[in-house]
Scaffold this motif. Structure first.
Motif, PDB file in Angstrom:
ATOM      1  N   LEU A   1      36.495  38.849  34.654  1.00 41.17           N
ATOM      2  CA  LEU A   1      37.123  40.158  34.463  1.00 41.17           C
ATOM      3  C   LEU A   1      36.075  41.250  34.570  1.00 41.17           C
ATOM      4  O   LEU A   1      34.884  41.035  34.318  1.00 41.17           O
ATOM      5  CB  LEU A   1      37.844  40.220  33.116  1.00 41.17           C
ATOM      6  CG  LEU A   1      36.985  40.294  31.845  1.00 41.17           C
ATOM      7  CD1 LEU A   1      36.661  41.734  31.442  1.00 41.17           C
ATOM      8  CD2 LEU A   1      37.688  39.595  30.684  1.00 41.17           C
ATOM      9  N   ALA A   2      36.544  42.437  34.921  1.00 35.05           N
ATOM     10  CA  ALA A   2      35.704  43.640  34.925  1.00 35.05           C
ATOM     11  C   ALA A   2      36.620  44.823  34.653  1.00 35.05           C
ATOM     12  O   ALA A   2      37.750  44.880  35.173  1.00 35.05           O
ATOM     13  CB  ALA A   2      34.977  43.809  36.260  1.00 35.05           C
ATOM     14  N   GLY A   3      36.146  45.743  33.818  1.00 30.38           N
ATOM     15  CA  GLY A   3      36.996  46.868  33.461  1.00 30.38           C
ATOM     16  C   GLY A   3      36.219  48.137  33.203  1.00 30.38           C
ATOM     17  O   GLY A   3      35.033  48.107  32.861  1.00 30.38           O
TER      18      GLY A   3
ATOM     19  N   PHE B   1      45.609  36.912  40.560  1.00 31.22           N
ATOM     20  CA  PHE B   1      44.949  38.187  40.276  1.00 31.22           C
ATOM     21  C   PHE B   1      45.828  39.008  39.331  1.00 31.22           C
ATOM     22  O   PHE B   1      47.058  39.059  39.479  1.00 31.22           O
ATOM     23  CB  PHE B   1      44.683  38.962  41.567  1.00 31.22           C
ATOM     24  CG  PHE B   1      43.704  38.283  42.480  1.00 31.22           C
ATOM     25  CD1 PHE B   1      42.334  38.416  42.274  1.00 31.22           C
ATOM     26  CD2 PHE B   1      44.140  37.495  43.538  1.00 31.22           C
ATOM     27  CE1 PHE B   1      41.427  37.786  43.110  1.00 31.22           C
ATOM     28  CE2 PHE B   1      43.246  36.862  44.379  1.00 31.22           C
ATOM     29  CZ  PHE B   1      41.883  37.007  44.165  1.00 31.22           C
ATOM     30  N   VAL B   2      45.185  39.620  38.357  1.00 33.96           N
ATOM     31  CA  VAL B   2      45.888  40.430  37.360  1.00 33.96           C
ATOM     32  C   VAL B   2      45.222  41.786  37.304  1.00 33.96           C
ATOM     33  O   VAL B   2      43.987  41.888  37.243  1.00 33.96           O
ATOM     34  CB  VAL B   2      45.863  39.765  35.973  1.00 33.96           C
ATOM     35  CG1 VAL B   2      46.703  40.566  34.987  1.00 33.96           C
ATOM     36  CG2 VAL B   2      46.341  38.321  36.044  1.00 33.96           C
ATOM     37  N   PHE B   3      46.040  42.839  37.317  1.00 34.65           N
ATOM     38  CA  PHE B   3      45.531  44.205  37.193  1.00 34.65           C
ATOM     39  C   PHE B   3      46.196  44.844  35.977  1.00 34.65           C
ATOM     40  O   PHE B   3      47.413  44.876  35.880  1.00 34.65           O
ATOM     41  CB  PHE B   3      45.811  45.026  38.454  1.00 34.65           C
ATOM     42  CG  PHE B   3      45.301  46.432  38.368  1.00 34.65           C
ATOM     43  CD1 PHE B   3      43.950  46.688  38.416  1.00 34.65           C
ATOM     44  CD2 PHE B   3      46.179  47.502  38.232  1.00 34.65           C
ATOM     45  CE1 PHE B   3      43.464  47.990  38.331  1.00 34.65           C
ATOM     46  CE2 PHE B   3      45.704  48.790  38.138  1.00 34.65           C
ATOM     47  CZ  PHE B   3      44.343  49.040  38.195  1.00 34.65           C
ATOM     48  N   ALA B   4      45.370  45.324  35.033  1.00 38.67           N
ATOM     49  CA  ALA B   4      45.898  45.842  33.772  1.00 38.67           C
ATOM     50  C   ALA B   4      45.580  47.326  33.638  1.00 38.67           C
ATOM     51  O   ALA B   4      44.461  47.775  33.926  1.00 38.67           O
ATOM     52  CB  ALA B   4      45.325  45.081  32.594  1.00 38.67           C
ATOM     53  N   VAL B   5      46.563  48.068  33.151  1.00 39.54           N
ATOM     54  CA  VAL B   5      46.396  49.487  32.804  1.00 39.54           C
ATOM     55  C   VAL B   5      46.752  49.644  31.340  1.00 39.54           C
ATOM     56  O   VAL B   5      47.801  49.173  30.884  1.00 39.54           O
ATOM     57  CB  VAL B   5      47.318  50.385  33.666  1.00 39.54           C
ATOM     58  CG1 VAL B   5      47.131  51.842  33.286  1.00 39.54           C
ATOM     59  CG2 VAL B   5      47.033  50.174  35.136  1.00 39.54           C
TER      60      VAL B   5
ATOM     61  N   LEU C   1      34.385  36.942  30.766  1.00 39.77           N
ATOM     62  CA  LEU C   1      35.184  35.758  31.072  1.00 39.77           C
ATOM     63  C   LEU C   1      36.550  35.877  30.415  1.00 39.77           C
ATOM     64  O   LEU C   1      36.706  36.525  29.375  1.00 39.77           O
ATOM     65  CB  LEU C   1      34.480  34.500  30.556  1.00 39.77           C
ATOM     66  CG  LEU C   1      33.040  34.276  31.032  1.00 39.77           C
ATOM     67  CD1 LEU C   1      32.433  33.076  30.311  1.00 39.77           C
ATOM     68  CD2 LEU C   1      32.991  34.068  32.539  1.00 39.77           C
ATOM     69  N   VAL C   2      37.543  35.223  31.012  1.00 39.26           N
ATOM     70  CA  VAL C   2      38.896  35.243  30.481  1.00 39.26           C
ATOM     71  C   VAL C   2      39.514  33.859  30.622  1.00 39.26           C
ATOM     72  O   VAL C   2      39.216  33.132  31.581  1.00 39.26           O
ATOM     73  CB  VAL C   2      39.770  36.300  31.204  1.00 39.26           C
ATOM     74  CG1 VAL C   2      39.855  36.002  32.694  1.00 39.26           C
ATOM     75  CG2 VAL C   2      41.164  36.374  30.592  1.00 39.26           C
TER      76      VAL C   2
ATOM     77  N   ALA D   1      40.454  37.866  37.784  1.00 42.90           N
ATOM     78  CA  ALA D   1      40.613  36.858  38.833  1.00 42.90           C
ATOM     79  C   ALA D   1      40.632  35.500  38.159  1.00 42.90           C
ATOM     80  O   ALA D   1      39.607  35.019  37.653  1.00 42.90           O
ATOM     81  CB  ALA D   1      39.479  36.934  39.840  1.00 42.90           C
ATOM     82  N   LEU D   2      41.824  34.884  38.112  1.00 42.29           N
ATOM     83  CA  LEU D   2      41.995  33.578  37.481  1.00 42.29           C
ATOM     84  C   LEU D   2      41.944  32.487  38.534  1.00 42.29           C
ATOM     85  O   LEU D   2      42.415  32.667  39.659  1.00 42.29           O
ATOM     86  CB  LEU D   2      43.322  33.525  36.735  1.00 42.29           C
ATOM     87  CG  LEU D   2      43.497  34.505  35.574  1.00 42.29           C
ATOM     88  CD1 LEU D   2      44.941  34.522  35.095  1.00 42.29           C
ATOM     89  CD2 LEU D   2      42.558  34.145  34.431  1.00 42.29           C
ATOM     90  N   ASN D   3      41.386  31.341  38.139  1.00 45.24           N
ATOM     91  CA  ASN D   3      41.252  30.203  39.046  1.00 45.24           C
ATOM     92  C   ASN D   3      40.488  30.605  40.307  1.00 45.24           C
ATOM     93  O   ASN D   3      40.850  30.216  41.425  1.00 45.24           O
ATOM     94  CB  ASN D   3      42.633  29.634  39.427  1.00 45.24           C
ATOM     95  CG  ASN D   3      43.472  29.298  38.205  1.00 45.24           C
ATOM     96  OD1 ASN D   3      42.941  28.960  37.152  1.00 45.24           O
ATOM     97  ND2 ASN D   3      44.776  29.412  38.343  1.00 45.24           N
TER      98      ASN D   3
END
Length: 220
Positions: A188-190, A212-216, A169-170, A202-204
């Motif tokens: 979240l999943a990573g 949507f947020v994608f992090a590297v 969760l985030v 995936a927020l809201n």
């Protein structure tokens, strides 16, 4: 009397003979004291980029770079407090625990650009087995207008069933873009491989307007 005097003289002569034959006690040489070796310290670095796909707003990237050396923590952020705003941070690393491991870094930052001010902040984590709680926050004291001061927060609660995969969760509190929710919630999943990590958020997700947020992330 002569007998007593003779006995006394004999005892004195015997004592002198004993002391003359006894070996001298030489003090042991002082053991050289070696100062404890300093902990081996090396620089460690990380870089990350969070790409935000926000409904009704342009997509933007939020990069962060960190450097750590022992207790010293340095950090630089862009687009974190506002679009076209940057911030520079210095902090002190604390950590401890074994089965229940914790880390906390109090920080102080300067914000400049589209938003300007000073900001006390923190980063911290609490880990037990395969569970981890991570949180970072800052309170920006806007030097232009005190009414624009704001508390930003990003927190994650994750479970890692295997070393290379996590989900959870985030929550987020931000003013970078407009949102109807004071605190955004999501999933979240990573995955990670060696020094590289990839995470999707995936927020809201229970709303029609999802973010949507994608992090590297990279550590070195």
């Amino acid at each position: 009397m002569r007998l007593l005097a003779g006995l006394a003289m004999a005892i004195v002569l015997m004592d002198n003979a004993v002391f003359a034959q006894a070996p001298r006690t030489v003090p042991a040489p002082a053991t050289a004291t070696t100062p404890p070796a300093e902990d081996d310290k090396v620089w460690s670095f990380s870089a990350s980029a969070y790409t935000y796909a926000v409904p009704d707003d342009p997509t933007y990237v939020q990069p962060t770079i960190t450097a750590d050396y022992g207790w010293l923590h340095l950090e630089a952020r862009y687009n974190y407090e506002a679009i076209d705003a940057g911030s520079a941070w210095v902090g002190y690393n604390f950590s401890g625990g074994d089965k229940l491991a914790w880390e906390i870094t109090p920080m102080l930052g300067a914000v400049f650009g589209d938003t300007s001010g000073v900001a006390p902040g923190y980063k911290g984590s609490l880990s037990w087995s395969k569970l981890e709680l991570y949180s970072e926050g800052e309170y920006v004291i806007d030097t232009g207008s005190s009414s624009d001061s704001f508390f930003y927060n990003w927190s994650e609660l994750t479970l890692a069933p295997v070393e290379w995969f996590k989900f959870g969760l985030v929550t987020q509190r931000t003013r970078v873009y407009k949102t109807d929710r004071d605190i955004q919630r999501g999933l979240l999943a990573g995955v990670s491989f060696k020094k590289l990590s990839l995470t999707g958020y995936a927020l809201n997700f229970d709303d029609d307007k999802r973010t949507f947020v994608f992090a590297v992330g990279l550590t070195f």
